[in-house]
Design a protein around this motif. Structure first.
Motif, PDB file in Angstrom:
ATOM      1  N   LEU A 275      78.531  48.404 -36.756  1.00 53.91           N
ATOM      2  CA  LEU A 275      79.356  47.198 -36.877  1.00 53.91           C
ATOM      3  C   LEU A 275      78.488  45.937 -36.886  1.00 53.91           C
ATOM      4  O   LEU A 275      78.696  45.043 -37.711  1.00 53.91           O
ATOM      5  CB  LEU A 275      80.357  47.157 -35.722  1.00 53.91           C
TER       6      LEU A 275
ATOM      7  N   THR B  94      85.382  45.596 -43.515  1.00 60.06           N
ATOM      8  CA  THR B  94      84.069  45.731 -42.895  1.00 60.06           C
ATOM      9  C   THR B  94      84.112  46.697 -41.726  1.00 60.06           C
ATOM     10  O   THR B  94      83.189  47.500 -41.541  1.00 60.06           O
ATOM     11  CB  THR B  94      83.548  44.354 -42.440  1.00 60.06           C
ATOM     12  N   ILE B  95      85.177  46.681 -40.942  1.00 62.22           N
ATOM     13  CA  ILE B  95      85.326  47.629 -39.833  1.00 62.22           C
ATOM     14  C   ILE B  95      85.472  49.050 -40.360  1.00 62.22           C
ATOM     15  O   ILE B  95      84.850  49.987 -39.842  1.00 62.22           O
ATOM     16  CB  ILE B  95      86.517  47.228 -38.936  1.00 62.22           C
TER      17      ILE B  95
ATOM     18  N   SER C  64      82.190  50.251 -41.479  1.00 57.15           N
ATOM     19  CA  SER C  64      81.350  50.585 -40.334  1.00 57.15           C
ATOM     20  C   SER C  64      81.678  51.974 -39.798  1.00 57.15           C
ATOM     21  O   SER C  64      80.774  52.707 -39.384  1.00 57.15           O
ATOM     22  CB  SER C  64      81.525  49.547 -39.228  1.00 57.15           C
TER      23      SER C  64
ATOM     24  N   GLY D 207      79.040  41.884 -44.151  1.00 53.52           N
ATOM     25  CA  GLY D 207      80.383  41.542 -43.717  1.00 53.52           C
ATOM     26  C   GLY D 207      80.973  40.288 -44.337  1.00 53.52           C
ATOM     27  O   GLY D 207      80.281  39.373 -44.738  1.00 53.52           O
TER      28      GLY D 207
ATOM     29  N   ILE E 198      88.783  43.644 -41.839  1.00 55.76           N
ATOM     30  CA  ILE E 198      89.280  45.016 -41.722  1.00 55.76           C
ATOM     31  C   ILE E 198      88.471  45.964 -42.589  1.00 55.76           C
ATOM     32  O   ILE E 198      88.108  47.064 -42.161  1.00 55.76           O
ATOM     33  CB  ILE E 198      90.787  45.072 -42.056  1.00 55.76           C
TER      34      ILE E 198
END
Length: 99
Positions: A50, A69-70, A73, A58, A67
């Motif tokens: 993350l 990007t999460i 990750s 990001g 969201i």
């Protein structure tokens, strides 16, 4: 370009992030494992993923970017941990916890 092992351009790709997360976690997981146990290494790998993903790729401009990007990750974490287990101990049998 072939003599550069890790560059910022490499860290903006999925493969580069998987490689970076795998390397960082494998060299530092002993500290986490000793203090918090084996399960914490997975959360540690996600945290590293993350941080690197938000730092290099990001998108903070809107909720959708955060969201995505999460989710990216999570995929990077799964790929880096799965790749390590495949190479390091392909015949390992995991214990199953029945909850």
């Amino acid at each position: 370009m072939l003599d550069d092992f890790m560059t910022v351009d490499t860290l903006t790709t999925f493969t580069g992030l998987v490689m970076a997360v795998g390397l960082i976690v494998q060299f530092t997981k002993g500290l986490v494992k000793k203090s918090y146990g084996d399960r914490a290494v997975r959360l540690y790998a996600f945290a590293i993923s993350l941080i690197l993903n938000f730092a290099f790729v990001g998108d903070f401009s809107n909720l959708q970017g955060i969201i995505v990007t999460i989710i990216n990750s999570i995929l990077i974490t799964l790929a880096s941990m799965g790749g390590y287990e495949l190479i390091a101990d392909p015949k390992a049998e995991k214990e199953r916890l029945d909850i």
